[in-house]
Design a protein around this motif. Structure first.
Motif, mmCIF file in Angstrom:
data_model
loop_
_atom_site.group_PDB
_atom_site.id
_atom_site.type_symbol
_atom_site.label_atom_id
_atom_site.label_comp_id
_atom_site.label_asym_id
_atom_site.label_seq_id
_atom_site.Cartn_x
_atom_site.Cartn_y
_atom_site.Cartn_z
ATOM 1 N N THR A 132 -1.999 6.294 -12.078
ATOM 2 C CA THR A 132 -0.907 6.219 -11.344
ATOM 3 C C THR A 132 0.119 7.435 -10.776
ATOM 4 O O THR A 132 -0.786 8.653 -11.245
ATOM 5 C CB THR A 132 -0.410 6.704 -13.554
ATOM 6 O OG1 THR A 132 -0.920 7.186 -14.061
ATOM 7 C CG2 THR A 132 -0.797 5.030 -14.625
ATOM 8 N N ILE A 133 1.173 7.210 -10.886
ATOM 9 C CA ILE A 133 1.541 7.837 -9.733
ATOM 10 C C ILE A 133 3.008 7.858 -9.995
ATOM 11 O O ILE A 133 3.836 6.693 -10.047
ATOM 12 C CB ILE A 133 1.301 8.062 -8.468
ATOM 13 C CG1 ILE A 133 1.662 6.478 -7.591
ATOM 14 C CG2 ILE A 133 0.243 8.758 -7.805
ATOM 15 C CD1 ILE A 133 1.719 6.280 -5.895
ATOM 16 N N GLY A 134 4.635 8.702 -9.728
ATOM 17 C CA GLY A 134 5.311 8.687 -9.751
ATOM 18 C C GLY A 134 6.132 8.297 -8.796
ATOM 19 O O GLY A 134 5.158 7.807 -7.974
ATOM 20 N N THR A 135 7.403 7.041 -9.141
ATOM 21 C CA THR A 135 7.667 7.130 -7.781
ATOM 22 C C THR A 135 7.966 7.773 -7.058
ATOM 23 O O THR A 135 8.002 7.998 -5.396
ATOM 24 C CB THR A 135 9.255 5.962 -8.344
ATOM 25 O OG1 THR A 135 9.744 7.012 -9.334
ATOM 26 C CG2 THR A 135 8.663 4.831 -9.036
ATOM 27 N N GLY A 136 8.312 8.975 -7.166
ATOM 28 C CA GLY A 136 8.555 10.658 -6.185
ATOM 29 C C GLY A 136 7.160 10.637 -5.346
ATOM 30 O O GLY A 136 7.293 11.464 -4.289
ATOM 31 N N ASP A 137 6.286 10.009 -5.629
ATOM 32 C CA ASP A 137 5.184 10.697 -5.049
ATOM 33 C C ASP A 137 4.842 10.370 -4.142
ATOM 34 O O ASP A 137 3.651 10.357 -3.128
ATOM 35 C CB ASP A 137 3.904 10.997 -5.817
ATOM 36 C CG ASP A 137 3.884 11.990 -8.086
ATOM 37 O OD1 ASP A 137 4.385 12.371 -6.815
ATOM 38 O OD2 ASP A 137 3.633 11.146 -9.072
ATOM 39 N N ALA B 293 8.132 6.463 -21.462
ATOM 40 C CA ALA B 293 8.970 7.378 -21.771
ATOM 41 C C ALA B 293 9.621 8.300 -21.224
ATOM 42 O O ALA B 293 10.581 9.044 -21.449
ATOM 43 C CB ALA B 293 8.655 8.041 -22.987
ATOM 44 N N SER B 294 8.852 8.561 -19.823
ATOM 45 C CA SER B 294 8.642 10.053 -18.702
ATOM 46 C C SER B 294 9.608 9.243 -17.593
ATOM 47 O O SER B 294 9.556 10.408 -16.393
ATOM 48 C CB SER B 294 7.677 10.593 -18.911
ATOM 49 O OG SER B 294 6.376 10.033 -18.104
ATOM 50 N N GLY B 295 9.786 8.130 -17.797
ATOM 51 C CA GLY B 295 9.885 7.487 -16.360
ATOM 52 C C GLY B 295 9.523 6.368 -15.385
ATOM 53 O O GLY B 295 8.234 5.780 -16.212
ATOM 54 N N THR B 296 9.631 5.862 -14.607
ATOM 55 C CA THR B 296 8.697 4.748 -13.941
ATOM 56 C C THR B 296 7.758 4.962 -13.334
ATOM 57 O O THR B 296 7.985 6.655 -12.867
ATOM 58 C CB THR B 296 9.725 4.232 -13.500
ATOM 59 O OG1 THR B 296 11.014 3.278 -13.791
ATOM 60 C CG2 THR B 296 9.143 2.358 -12.547
ATOM 61 N N VAL B 297 6.936 4.643 -13.674
ATOM 62 C CA VAL B 297 5.297 4.770 -12.443
ATOM 63 C C VAL B 297 4.625 3.675 -12.093
ATOM 64 O O VAL B 297 4.716 2.197 -13.026
ATOM 65 C CB VAL B 297 4.278 5.608 -13.460
ATOM 66 C CG1 VAL B 297 4.479 6.942 -14.386
ATOM 67 C CG2 VAL B 297 3.588 5.170 -14.660
ATOM 68 N N LEU B 298 3.514 3.768 -11.389
ATOM 69 C CA LEU B 298 3.299 3.214 -10.587
ATOM 70 C C LEU B 298 1.589 3.031 -10.903
ATOM 71 O O LEU B 298 1.306 4.216 -10.999
ATOM 72 C CB LEU B 298 3.349 3.005 -9.023
ATOM 73 C CG LEU B 298 4.931 3.403 -8.403
ATOM 74 C CD1 LEU B 298 4.821 3.354 -6.757
ATOM 75 C CD2 LEU B 298 5.664 1.858 -8.727
ATOM 76 N N LEU B 299 1.349 1.897 -11.162
ATOM 77 C CA LEU B 299 -0.214 1.441 -11.667
ATOM 78 C C LEU B 299 -1.312 1.196 -9.952
ATOM 79 O O LEU B 299 -0.390 0.184 -9.639
ATOM 80 C CB LEU B 299 -0.352 0.747 -12.534
ATOM 81 C CG LEU B 299 -1.895 0.518 -12.825
ATOM 82 C CD1 LEU B 299 -2.548 1.737 -13.711
ATOM 83 C CD2 LEU B 299 -1.767 -0.843 -13.704
ATOM 84 N N GLU C 116 0.362 -1.357 0.222
ATOM 85 C CA GLU C 116 0.170 -0.026 -0.064
ATOM 86 C C GLU C 116 0.554 0.929 -0.026
ATOM 87 O O GLU C 116 1.864 1.234 0.136
ATOM 88 C CB GLU C 116 -0.829 0.307 1.051
ATOM 89 C CG GLU C 116 -2.093 -0.885 0.628
ATOM 90 C CD GLU C 116 -2.982 -0.558 2.183
ATOM 91 O OE1 GLU C 116 -3.076 -0.319 3.094
ATOM 92 O OE2 GLU C 116 -4.301 -1.686 2.082
ATOM 93 N N ALA C 117 1.211 1.837 -1.134
ATOM 94 C CA ALA C 117 1.702 3.429 -0.933
ATOM 95 C C ALA C 117 0.508 4.830 -0.661
ATOM 96 O O ALA C 117 -0.530 4.301 -1.100
ATOM 97 C CB ALA C 117 1.428 3.386 -2.636
ATOM 98 N N VAL D 80 -0.264 -2.623 -7.903
ATOM 99 C CA VAL D 80 -0.702 -2.718 -8.732
ATOM 100 C C VAL D 80 -0.126 -3.639 -9.696
ATOM 101 O O VAL D 80 0.911 -4.842 -9.968
ATOM 102 C CB VAL D 80 -2.061 -3.060 -9.806
ATOM 103 C CG1 VAL D 80 -2.211 -4.359 -10.684
ATOM 104 C CG2 VAL D 80 -3.191 -2.731 -8.607
ATOM 105 N N GLU D 81 0.835 -2.471 -10.216
ATOM 106 C CA GLU D 81 2.203 -2.678 -11.447
ATOM 107 C C GLU D 81 2.913 -2.088 -11.164
ATOM 108 O O GLU D 81 2.532 -0.592 -10.690
ATOM 109 C CB GLU D 81 1.597 -2.806 -12.545
ATOM 110 C CG GLU D 81 2.020 -3.698 -13.676
ATOM 111 C CD GLU D 81 1.827 -3.448 -14.816
ATOM 112 O OE1 GLU D 81 2.315 -4.164 -15.829
ATOM 113 O OE2 GLU D 81 0.398 -3.170 -14.702
#
Length: 222
Positions: A208-213, A196-202, A97-98, A190-191
């Motif tokens: 979707t959010i960025g890992t930095g969020d 193209a803009s970097g790694t995101v979390l689903l 859980e994020a 979930v994933e």
């Protein structure tokens, strides 16, 4: 334009587009460059021959372009490897859980929230909006940094349909609005996706959010 300048200009043009070429294409261009250099020598003015230093400049220019392209390819390969390493590390996040200031998906279970009202506030109001941005619920909550939850009902106590909802916290002092802040929510990852803009979390609900969020991670709660 002299023959020397023409060849040098062609080499400079090759430099501009070098980032879009591959190493194999550059090798083929080197053969073309040698042919152009040979033609240049055959057609030079006998009364005004090209200085050997001019040839050296052209060769050095082409060599510099070739080295720059190879360097760029090495950097791209390194970036790709680092991206794969990052994806490997993020694999452990899937299922966790994020906590982030993002909408959350309601599917019948309470949505867990982490409000953080300012110290000066003496009253806090949780405002819930649907995907269209309409306010569907507004209620007072304790002025505390403790976690709380939203049960998915509107102001009349009716259960709202499944969907993604966003949350805001209105903080008041002596009846005056101090500030309005987004409320952080807990959602299951979930994933992890590479874009193209970097790694995101689903997250659940297709959010979707960025890992930095992500401000916190925890094991899923029952």
């Amino acid at each position: 334009m002299t023959t020397v300048n023409a060849v040098t200009s062609a080499t400079a043009t090759s430099t501009t587009g070098s980032s879009a070429t591959t190493g194999s294409a550059l090798s083929g261009d080197f053969e073309t460059f040698l042919k152009m250099l040979t033609v240049q020598m055959q057609n030079q003015d006998p009364m005004n021959p090209i200085e050997s230093s001019d040839y050296a400049v052209q060769l050095a220019t082409f060599s510099g372009v070739e080295q720059q392209v190879q360097t760029n390819q090495l950097l791209e390969g390194l970036a790709s490897q680092l991206g794969l390493m990052g994806m490997s590390e993020l694999a452990g996040w899937v299922g966790m859980e994020a906590r982030s200031a993002s909408p959350a998906h309601f599917s019948g279970d309470p949505v867990r929230l982490a409000p953080n009202p300012p110290v000066a506030a003496d009253r806090a109001v949780l405002v819930v909006r649907n995907e269209a941005g309409d306010v569907v619920s507004s209620r007072s909550i304790d002025v505390s940094a403790e976690q709380t939850s939203w049960d998915g009902t509107d102001a009349a106590g009716n259960t709202l349909p499944e969907g993604n909802y966003s949350f805001e916290l209105e903080s008041y002092e002596n009846g005056e609005l101090l500030q309005t802040d987004p409320v952080e929510t807990y959602s299951r990852i979930v994933e992890a996706q590479g874009t193209a803009s970097g790694t995101v979390l689903l997250l659940e609900g297709g959010i979707t959010i960025g890992t930095g969020d992500v401000t916190a991670l925890r094991e899923p709660t029952a």
